[in-house]
Write a protein that holds these residues in place. Sequence first.
Motif, mmCIF file in Angstrom:
data_model
loop_
_atom_site.group_PDB
_atom_site.id
_atom_site.type_symbol
_atom_site.label_atom_id
_atom_site.label_comp_id
_atom_site.label_asym_id
_atom_site.label_seq_id
_atom_site.Cartn_x
_atom_site.Cartn_y
_atom_site.Cartn_z
ATOM 1 N N ASN B 110 39.822 35.091 53.365
ATOM 2 C CA ASN B 110 39.823 33.775 52.706
ATOM 3 C C ASN B 110 38.413 33.310 52.396
ATOM 4 O O ASN B 110 38.136 32.820 51.306
ATOM 5 N N LEU B 113 36.962 35.233 49.425
ATOM 6 C CA LEU B 113 37.543 34.789 48.151
ATOM 7 C C LEU B 113 37.018 33.409 47.752
ATOM 8 O O LEU B 113 36.795 33.142 46.573
ATOM 9 N N ASN B 114 36.818 32.542 48.727
ATOM 10 C CA ASN B 114 36.322 31.198 48.423
ATOM 11 C C ASN B 114 34.871 31.206 47.949
ATOM 12 O O ASN B 114 34.350 30.181 47.520
ATOM 13 N N LYS B 165 44.729 33.244 43.309
ATOM 14 C CA LYS B 165 43.330 33.567 43.616
ATOM 15 C C LYS B 165 42.696 34.368 42.481
ATOM 16 O O LYS B 165 41.509 34.243 42.201
ATOM 17 N N ASP B 175 39.041 26.062 44.940
ATOM 18 C CA ASP B 175 40.197 25.406 45.543
ATOM 19 C C ASP B 175 39.995 23.906 45.700
ATOM 20 O O ASP B 175 40.954 23.141 45.688
#
Lengths: 467, 194
Positions: B110, B113-114, B165, B175
Amino acid sequence: MGKTLFDKIWDSHVVEKIEDGPSVLYIDRHFIHEVTSPQAFKGIEKRGLSLFRPKQTIATADHNVPTLNQHLPIKDQLSKMQVDQLIENCEKHGVELYGLGHPYQGIVHVIGPELGITQPGMTIVCGDSHTSTHGAFGTIAFGIGTSEVEMVFASQCVLQTKPKTMRINIEGALQPGVVSKDIILYIIAKISASGATGYFVEYAGSTIRSLSMEARMTICNMSIEMGARGGMIAPDQVTYDYVKGRVYAPKGLEWEKRLSEWKELYSDADAVFDVELYIDASAIEPMITYGTNPGLGIPVQAKIPLVDAIANEGERKNVAQALRYMDLQSGASLLGMPIQHVFIGSCTNSRIEDLRLVANLVKGRKKHDSVKVMIVPGSQQVAKQVHVEGLDKIFTEAGFQIRQAGCSACLGMNEDKVPAGEYCISTSNRNFEGRQGAGARTLLASPLTAAAAAITGVVTDVRELIS
Amino acid sequence: MQALKEIHSSFVPLPVENVDTDQIIPARFLKATTRDGFGKNLFRDWRYENDDEAKPKADFVLNQPNFSGSILVAGKNFGCGSSREHAAWSLLDYGFKAVVSSFFADIFKNNALNNGVLPVIVSEPFLQKIFSLDSADRLRIDVAAQTITIEKTAEQEFFELNPYKKTCLLNGYDDIDFLISRKSAIEQFELAKV
């Protein structure tokens, strides 16, 4: 089909589900600390935002604080700046801070439950992987990164993909000398450091039911060490009794209302889990790790596995490298091996019950001359209780050093570190290379096993000291 | 966040399993209050003898000039342990745009990806195939097609990527912008919950 405990809480917190994507998950409580929050505060300020629900965030300083002389300014300038930044950010954004010097200060996963902030049925996040600790109360609690901290600041939500579910059923009575830390070290050794990745774990069974809240927290705390997104235990009378009367606990009619909701928090009899495991508690012995991930653990009486007998090549290389780092021999026994340090503390084992266990064992005994022993209570309130019960006297007479609340030697970040090449039996949660300081060698164990080694100076089966 | 569409690069092999985030960036370097400058301490204790930048460990891959590129290829269970996003910041700051492994720890995935660092999950045999390549060989990662290709042999594998995503990565969306746009739904949820 019935619902799992996880499904009940998850479903009641989904604001919406993105098509082919994650869910917008509402967060009831958000804990922050000095290390993983500054960039998130900067982030929302850059966007020109204020905190969406500041009253649902609670802050403390724990990772990067000294555990001696906390009344004095922090000597390390970078650490001081980071802690000062937290104070400034909390003031500016209206976040309650239990910082250094506050009677509620302590390790974030110790103070949340102790203050009654953690309550059954909640969703709880924190920029710290051991947030899984709060699952002991029947919550969905998990660690997040700093970008996600910023998401909670901005919207009180995170985007999450629903994990798979695993139930670990533990039945039967524990042997004398075996405590909850041994249960979780046993499970991780059985399924490996990645054995629960992608899953949210529920711990169940008669053994779990027989444990106190603090013992349950130790188990949920280490869920992340087998890769799980989190771990949880259905609330019961033990849970309600623990929460009742605490600072943030609901009072009066509100208590009655919440209690009736909490009583619905269990996995239905016909709920289906993606995976179920069964553990016989009577087979668990005092555990200790020999390697550099928490999955590399053995009963203290057992021998380190033979590297050449490990079939999988990647795993074989991994264990060989771990033994090189730890300077241990394949096939050898750890019993009788000299250790130089004992660390009793961390969000895994620094609560009053842990310290009582240790005090009971060391009462009237002295530490071995060659060992340095640190006792680090998890919070100011735990430290106070240690004093009230006179445990501090027992520790001091045994030659143990009692320090002030913080993460301390668990993570090699603040002043408390283990020197390179030396061995430390630690009640913390990670034995990674350098975790307790560059080159430090960590053996994870229960508070009892750690206390036994403090007395003898060597790796010891605690059962030899209790009769 | 920067948009990420395609990576075409040589790679840095790290055939070690269970690489934890304490190795990627040791805790003593987490005292910063910004996201910048972590790259120089990436894999610090594997990279240098006694924490001394003047003493690089010759056997560590980041110190071997024949290996370079914006793709890190590592053994299974990469990124386990601490949730520190500093691990993703360190990789990004050093110049990595993707990490290839047969298995990633959840929180790291996570965090990566962020920050626009792509975790590429391949099969164990494909991973071993990459480890057996020469240092000059190149990989091609196509985000839209969700494929990773070994250029020399044209061997290719499809990798999983959540459609939401994927859209974020291809467009550089983050996000937080999305969540802010959902504010009224969140407020309604709060009202209904009480």
